[in-house]
Design a protein around this motif. Structure first.
Motif, PDB file in Angstrom:
ATOM      1  N   PRO A  46       0.799  -1.226   0.000  1.00 12.98           N
ATOM      2  CA  PRO A  46       0.000   0.000   0.000  1.00 12.98           C
ATOM      3  C   PRO A  46       0.836   1.284   0.000  1.00 12.98           C
ATOM      4  CG  PRO A  46      -0.173  -1.138   2.110  1.00 12.98           C
ATOM      5  CD  PRO A  46       0.609  -2.022   1.198  1.00 12.98           C
ATOM      6  N   ASP A  47       2.131   1.178   0.287  1.00 14.30           N
ATOM      7  CA  ASP A  47       2.996   2.359   0.330  1.00 14.30           C
ATOM      8  C   ASP A  47       3.678   2.659  -1.003  1.00 14.30           C
ATOM      9  OD1 ASP A  47       2.394   2.666   3.033  1.00 14.30           O
ATOM     10  OD2 ASP A  47       4.038   1.337   3.627  1.00 14.30           O
ATOM     11  N   LYS A  48       3.459   1.834  -2.011  1.00 16.90           N
ATOM     12  CA  LYS A  48       4.109   2.025  -3.306  1.00 16.90           C
ATOM     13  C   LYS A  48       3.053   2.216  -4.393  1.00 16.90           C
ATOM     14  CE  LYS A  48       8.189  -0.727  -2.265  1.00 16.90           C
ATOM     15  NZ  LYS A  48       8.961  -1.920  -2.600  1.00 16.90           N
ATOM     16  N   PRO A  49       3.431   2.849  -5.507  1.00 17.12           N
ATOM     17  CA  PRO A  49       2.492   2.973  -6.628  1.00 17.12           C
ATOM     18  C   PRO A  49       2.077   1.585  -7.132  1.00 17.12           C
ATOM     19  CG  PRO A  49       4.495   4.248  -7.022  1.00 17.12           C
ATOM     20  CD  PRO A  49       4.709   3.459  -5.780  1.00 17.12           C
ATOM     21  N   VAL A  50       0.874   1.506  -7.638  1.00 11.53           N
ATOM     22  CA  VAL A  50       0.331   0.227  -8.107  1.00 11.53           C
ATOM     23  C   VAL A  50       0.750  -0.008  -9.556  1.00 11.53           C
ATOM     24  CG1 VAL A  50      -1.770  -1.078  -8.544  1.00 11.53           C
ATOM     25  CG2 VAL A  50      -1.630   0.411  -6.548  1.00 11.53           C
ATOM     26  N   PRO A  51       1.575  -1.045  -9.789  1.00 12.17           N
ATOM     27  CA  PRO A  51       1.953  -1.358 -11.168  1.00 12.17           C
ATOM     28  C   PRO A  51       0.856  -2.179 -11.854  1.00 12.17           C
ATOM     29  CG  PRO A  51       3.042  -2.865  -9.683  1.00 12.17           C
ATOM     30  CD  PRO A  51       2.244  -1.908  -8.827  1.00 12.17           C
ATOM     31  N   SER A  52       0.889  -2.184 -13.175  1.00 13.11           N
ATOM     32  CA  SER A  52      -0.014  -3.067 -13.905  1.00 13.11           C
ATOM     33  C   SER A  52       0.830  -4.012 -14.757  1.00 13.11           C
ATOM     34  CB  SER A  52      -0.999  -2.285 -14.772  1.00 13.11           C
ATOM     35  OG  SER A  52      -0.335  -1.569 -15.762  1.00 13.11           O
ATOM     36  N   VAL A  53       0.286  -5.205 -14.964  1.00  9.08           N
ATOM     37  CA  VAL A  53       0.933  -6.223 -15.784  1.00  9.08           C
ATOM     38  C   VAL A  53       0.051  -6.420 -17.009  1.00  9.08           C
ATOM     39  CG1 VAL A  53       1.692  -8.625 -15.885  1.00  9.08           C
ATOM     40  CG2 VAL A  53       1.925  -7.344 -13.745  1.00  9.08           C
ATOM     41  N   ALA A  54       0.609  -6.237 -18.189  1.00  7.56           N
ATOM     42  CA  ALA A  54      -0.165  -6.381 -19.423  1.00  7.56           C
ATOM     43  C   ALA A  54      -0.760  -7.787 -19.511  1.00  7.56           C
ATOM     44  CB  ALA A  54       0.726  -6.104 -20.632  1.00  7.56           C
ATOM     45  N   TRP A  55      -1.932  -7.876 -20.107  1.00 12.09           N
ATOM     46  CA  TRP A  55      -2.598  -9.171 -20.266  1.00 12.09           C
ATOM     47  C   TRP A  55      -1.676 -10.167 -20.952  1.00 12.09           C
ATOM     48  CZ3 TRP A  55      -6.591  -9.720 -17.337  1.00 12.09           C
ATOM     49  CH2 TRP A  55      -7.433  -8.647 -17.068  1.00 12.09           C
ATOM     50  N   HIS A  56      -1.659 -11.381 -20.451  1.00 11.80           N
ATOM     51  CA  HIS A  56      -0.899 -12.500 -21.000  1.00 11.80           C
ATOM     52  C   HIS A  56       0.616 -12.263 -20.988  1.00 11.80           C
ATOM     53  CE1 HIS A  56      -4.694 -14.316 -22.078  1.00 11.80           C
ATOM     54  NE2 HIS A  56      -5.041 -13.182 -22.642  1.00 11.80           N
ATOM     55  N   GLU A  57       1.078 -11.325 -20.178  1.00 13.45           N
ATOM     56  CA  GLU A  57       2.500 -11.096 -19.947  1.00 13.45           C
ATOM     57  C   GLU A  57       2.811 -11.548 -18.521  1.00 13.45           C
ATOM     58  OE1 GLU A  57       4.734  -9.978 -22.189  1.00 13.45           O
ATOM     59  OE2 GLU A  57       3.162  -9.845 -23.698  1.00 13.45           O
ATOM     60  N   VAL A  58       4.087 -11.672 -18.199  1.00 13.12           N
ATOM     61  CA  VAL A  58       4.507 -12.113 -16.866  1.00 13.12           C
ATOM     62  C   VAL A  58       5.507 -11.114 -16.317  1.00 13.12           C
ATOM     63  CG1 VAL A  58       5.621 -13.952 -15.547  1.00 13.12           C
ATOM     64  CG2 VAL A  58       4.199 -14.535 -17.508  1.00 13.12           C
ATOM     65  N   GLU A  59       5.313 -10.707 -15.058  1.00 13.02           N
ATOM     66  CA  GLU A  59       6.248  -9.786 -14.418  1.00 13.02           C
ATOM     67  C   GLU A  59       6.593 -10.306 -13.022  1.00 13.02           C
ATOM     68  OE1 GLU A  59       6.444  -5.101 -13.218  1.00 13.02           O
ATOM     69  OE2 GLU A  59       5.329  -5.693 -15.009  1.00 13.02           O
TER      70      GLU A  59
END
Length: 134
Positions: free
Chosen positions: A49-62
């Motif tokens: 909750p203390d960091k910006p929320v990243p997004s992961v592109a559909w069908h990609e892996v992070e």
């Protein structure tokens, strides 16, 4: 879509000196008829909750490095509002490399489903919707 289909490539990536030590790979998937979801950024992953929320592109892996212990996560995608929200907890032990797959629901007002696999043992891990249950 099953997590197990992506595990061989993650196992190969998880070997050697540069391999991640402890953490979780995150991927998001949806049913082909939901093609409109390609128009958004993918799955939002809130692990801290203390960091910006990243997004992961559909069908990609992070990969997200994590400290050992109980981890709380909130996953969703943007669709006029926070849609397909899935919230819960999972346990990470020292040296664990986990794979978390979020599947978007057919109805955007429903919860998405989450499957967590240990990449070393191929065993499914518990994703508890109630964090006190872990």
């Amino acid at each position: 879509m099953s997590c197990r289909a992506s595990l061989p490539s993650l196992r190969a990536e998880g070997e050697g000196e540069a391999a991640p030590k402890t953490g979780v790979y995150v991927s998001g998937a949806f049913y082909w008829a939901q093609w409109v979801l390609f128009l958004n950024d993918g799955v939002n992953v809130d692990l801290d909750p203390d960091k910006p929320v990243p997004s992961v592109a559909w069908h990609e892996v992070e990969f997200f490095p994590l400290e050992p212990g109980k981890q709380k996560v909130r996953l969703w995608f943007d669709y006029l509002f926070d849609a397909g929200v899935a919230t819960g907890c999972f346990e990470v032990k020292e040296g664990d490399i986990l794979y978390l797959e979020y599947d978007a629901p057919l109805l955007v007002t429903s919860s998405g489903s989450v499957e967590i696999i240990d990449t070393k043992t191929d065993e499914e891990r518990t994703f508890a919707k109630n964090c006190d249950a872990l």
